[in-house]
Design a protein around this motif. Sequence first.
Motif, PDB file in Angstrom:
ATOM      1  N   THR A 138       0.826  -1.202   0.000  1.00 22.61           N
ATOM      2  CA  THR A 138       0.000   0.000   0.000  1.00 22.61           C
ATOM      3  C   THR A 138       0.862   1.255   0.000  1.00 22.61           C
ATOM      4  O   THR A 138       1.763   1.393   0.815  1.00 22.61           O
ATOM      5  N   ARG A 159      -4.100   5.403   1.012  1.00 23.13           N
ATOM      6  CA  ARG A 159      -5.506   4.991   1.024  1.00 23.13           C
ATOM      7  C   ARG A 159      -6.352   6.145   1.522  1.00 23.13           C
ATOM      8  O   ARG A 159      -5.851   7.011   2.229  1.00 23.13           O
ATOM      9  N   ARG A 173     -10.797   7.070   2.504  1.00 26.79           N
ATOM     10  CA  ARG A 173     -12.193   6.642   2.584  1.00 26.79           C
ATOM     11  C   ARG A 173     -13.049   7.396   1.581  1.00 26.79           C
ATOM     12  O   ARG A 173     -12.832   8.585   1.353  1.00 26.79           O
ATOM     13  N   GLY A 204     -16.343   2.955  -0.080  1.00 27.90           N
ATOM     14  CA  GLY A 204     -15.422   2.124   0.690  1.00 27.90           C
ATOM     15  C   GLY A 204     -14.065   2.810   0.748  1.00 27.90           C
ATOM     16  O   GLY A 204     -13.959   4.021   0.549  1.00 27.90           O
ATOM     17  N   THR A 205     -13.019   2.037   0.995  1.00 30.66           N
ATOM     18  CA  THR A 205     -11.674   2.587   1.063  1.00 30.66           C
ATOM     19  C   THR A 205     -10.948   2.347  -0.255  1.00 30.66           C
ATOM     20  O   THR A 205     -10.839   1.206  -0.706  1.00 30.66           O
ATOM     21  N   VAL A 220      -7.568   2.134  -2.221  1.00 32.76           N
ATOM     22  CA  VAL A 220      -6.196   1.813  -1.835  1.00 32.76           C
ATOM     23  C   VAL A 220      -5.315   1.869  -3.079  1.00 32.76           C
ATOM     24  O   VAL A 220      -5.610   1.218  -4.083  1.00 32.76           O
ATOM     25  N   GLN A 253     -11.696  -1.434  -1.214  1.00 33.86           N
ATOM     26  CA  GLN A 253     -12.073  -2.324  -0.119  1.00 33.86           C
ATOM     27  C   GLN A 253     -13.406  -1.837   0.422  1.00 33.86           C
ATOM     28  O   GLN A 253     -13.495  -0.820   1.102  1.00 33.86           O
ATOM     29  N   GLN A 254     -14.483  -2.577   0.090  1.00 29.01           N
ATOM     30  CA  GLN A 254     -15.831  -2.160   0.479  1.00 29.01           C
ATOM     31  C   GLN A 254     -16.181  -2.597   1.893  1.00 29.01           C
ATOM     32  O   GLN A 254     -17.007  -1.973   2.541  1.00 29.01           O
ATOM     33  N   ASP A 255     -15.561  -3.663   2.364  1.00 22.45           N
ATOM     34  CA  ASP A 255     -15.843  -4.193   3.699  1.00 22.45           C
ATOM     35  C   ASP A 255     -14.513  -4.466   4.381  1.00 22.45           C
ATOM     36  O   ASP A 255     -13.622  -5.087   3.796  1.00 22.45           O
ATOM     37  N   SER A 256     -14.364  -4.021   5.630  1.00 23.02           N
ATOM     38  CA  SER A 256     -13.092  -4.195   6.333  1.00 23.02           C
ATOM     39  C   SER A 256     -12.771  -5.657   6.618  1.00 23.02           C
ATOM     40  O   SER A 256     -11.633  -6.004   6.917  1.00 23.02           O
ATOM     41  N   GLN A 257     -13.765  -6.548   6.500  1.00 19.89           N
ATOM     42  CA  GLN A 257     -13.556  -7.977   6.740  1.00 19.89           C
ATOM     43  C   GLN A 257     -13.122  -8.728   5.471  1.00 19.89           C
ATOM     44  O   GLN A 257     -12.755  -9.890   5.547  1.00 19.89           O
ATOM     45  N   PRO A 274      -9.251  -6.179  -0.409  1.00 21.40           N
ATOM     46  CA  PRO A 274      -9.603  -5.236  -1.468  1.00 21.40           C
ATOM     47  C   PRO A 274      -9.644  -5.920  -2.832  1.00 21.40           C
ATOM     48  O   PRO A 274      -8.970  -6.922  -3.057  1.00 21.40           O
TER      49      PRO A 274
END
Length: 68
Positions: free
Chosen positions: A24, A27, A29, A33-34, A36, A51-55, A58
């Motif tokens: 990276t 990045r 927000r 989403g984020t 990167v 990266q739409q979901d932190s879980q 990306p």
Amino acid sequence: MTALHTRPIPRQAPAVAHEHAWTTESRHRTSEGTVVYVRCTGCAARRVDLQQDSQLPPAGISRSIPRP
């Protein structure tokens, strides 16, 4: 008109394929989403990920752009 003595068109050697090792660079927000910005440590190619979901990891939203 046809030229009798022409020079061949130079061809670039194909890039050696390898598995990119993305790191990276920055990045930020957004409402989606984020976003990167990543760079390959092996060949310095760059790509933009989202990266739409932190879980979840990306996903690439651009093609890899080779180093000039």
